[in-house]
Design an enzyme around this catalytic site. Sequence first.
Site, PDB file in Angstrom:
ATOM      1  CB  SER A  42      -1.064  -0.153   1.177  1.00 40.03           C
ATOM      2  OG  SER A  42      -1.698   0.904   1.052  1.00 40.03           O
ATOM      3  NE  ARG A 209      -7.030   4.306   6.300  1.00 40.82           N
ATOM      4  CZ  ARG A 209      -6.158   3.243   6.336  1.00 40.82           C
ATOM      5  NH1 ARG A 209      -5.157   2.960   5.261  1.00 40.82           N
ATOM      6  NH2 ARG A 209      -6.216   2.447   7.344  1.00 40.82           N
ATOM      7  CG  ASP A 289      -5.889  -2.137  -4.471  1.00 36.30           C
ATOM      8  OD1 ASP A 289      -6.552  -1.542  -4.200  1.00 36.30           O
ATOM      9  OD2 ASP A 289      -4.573  -2.203  -4.483  1.00 36.30           O
ATOM     10  CG  HIS A 326      -5.342  -2.048  -0.587  1.00 38.57           C
ATOM     11  ND1 HIS A 326      -4.538  -1.608  -1.554  1.00 38.57           N
ATOM     12  CD2 HIS A 326      -4.826  -1.488   0.505  1.00 38.57           C
ATOM     13  CE1 HIS A 326      -3.504  -0.846  -0.846  1.00 38.57           C
ATOM     14  NE2 HIS A 326      -3.747  -0.658   0.140  1.00 38.57           N
TER      15      HIS A 326
END
Length: 405
Positions: A42, A209, A289, A326
């Site tokens: 990530s 986020r 993802d 992910h």
Amino acid sequence: MDPQARLDYGYNAVAELTPMAKSLIETAYGKQPDRSYFGGCSNGGRHTMVAATRYADLYDGFLVGNPGFNLPKAAVSQVYGIQQYSSLVNVDADNVLTSLQSSFTQEEFALVSSKVAQQCDALDGASDGMVQDTYGCQDAFDLARDVPTCSADRDGTCLTAAQKSVMTNIMSGPRNSNTDAAIYSDFPYDAGMGTSDYYGWEFFMAMMRDPGALAFIFSTAPTPYDSSELGSYEYVMSLDMDTDVERIYNINDTYTESGMEFMTPPNPTDLTILRDRGAKMMVVHGTSDAVFSPNDTVNWYKGLQDVNENQADEFARLYLVPGMNHCGNGLATDRFDMLDSLVEWVEQGQAPESIKAAVRSENTELPANWSKTRTRPLCPFPKVATYSGTGDMEEATNFTCVTPK
């Protein structure tokens, strides 16, 4: 909002801390380390790609997982997704996230996944619930044709025409409407889109986020907002894809490097130092993802091959993990050991032709008809795992890595 903290977060911490770590090792053991490795997934995958371009002389091997190497652009893409979902619902100011999630249920994502599998499962010779040929699948699957359009109320067996339009927009990636230029990559339709991890990144993570990262860290000048759920939503809805995205490229007297400068590899396809000193890179990316597009990573690798006369696989290899979300999870064989393979490549010269991957038996989202010991080979791109036609389809040994026609 500290300019130096931005640079440290983006790249400078590696430059400062690596010599300190090596000095500490030398003090403790009387010698520098024989080999040094850098790895992460990530944002850690982004850090690893940045290190491979900025600090290739400090490390011998780089293990890159689901890299967000264009993280500011990906954050814009996540915000764009929320804008699209909000067009389907009336958002309740007292419960923004739940309102947004009512635009698409996880069951509806699972419907799309199942239709992708119906069209693409057998492309690799095995009807096993896994789509190995991700890019052959993009030609075989058509959202408008293969997913039923609702003629009445939503019930999980269809999508409305408006939902299909929104999903098409999101999967195509955000664009500037004036120039039609892509802001971030598109995404592939895949068989792992119906999982809780995928759903979480589409809504919860995108709201919790990305607005803060984009506003406070990646934008010049910083654009603070009320940090409440509603404040985040108001910021998301105010971001104009045509005029505001330039903030991630801006600099000023205080912030002398833009978000795109300090967060990304300076020239991601220039691995000359890494290559010439004999270092190696292994990159892995799940094809389902939801936040960092595997297409972005594939396009990077194709560019790396282009500038190295199609010889990049002598020092860098990309492995796609079908159905993986992910950095793990999904309908996938997401348990594998790439570090040992990287070490063998660096220290013994044994290039990894394939990596054996297994399911995690504790993954409660795996279909009931999958063996708890299922294994598959992860193949170096562009090869895909293809069933040999005989033997147990639960065993990796009965699959070979083949380049699609």
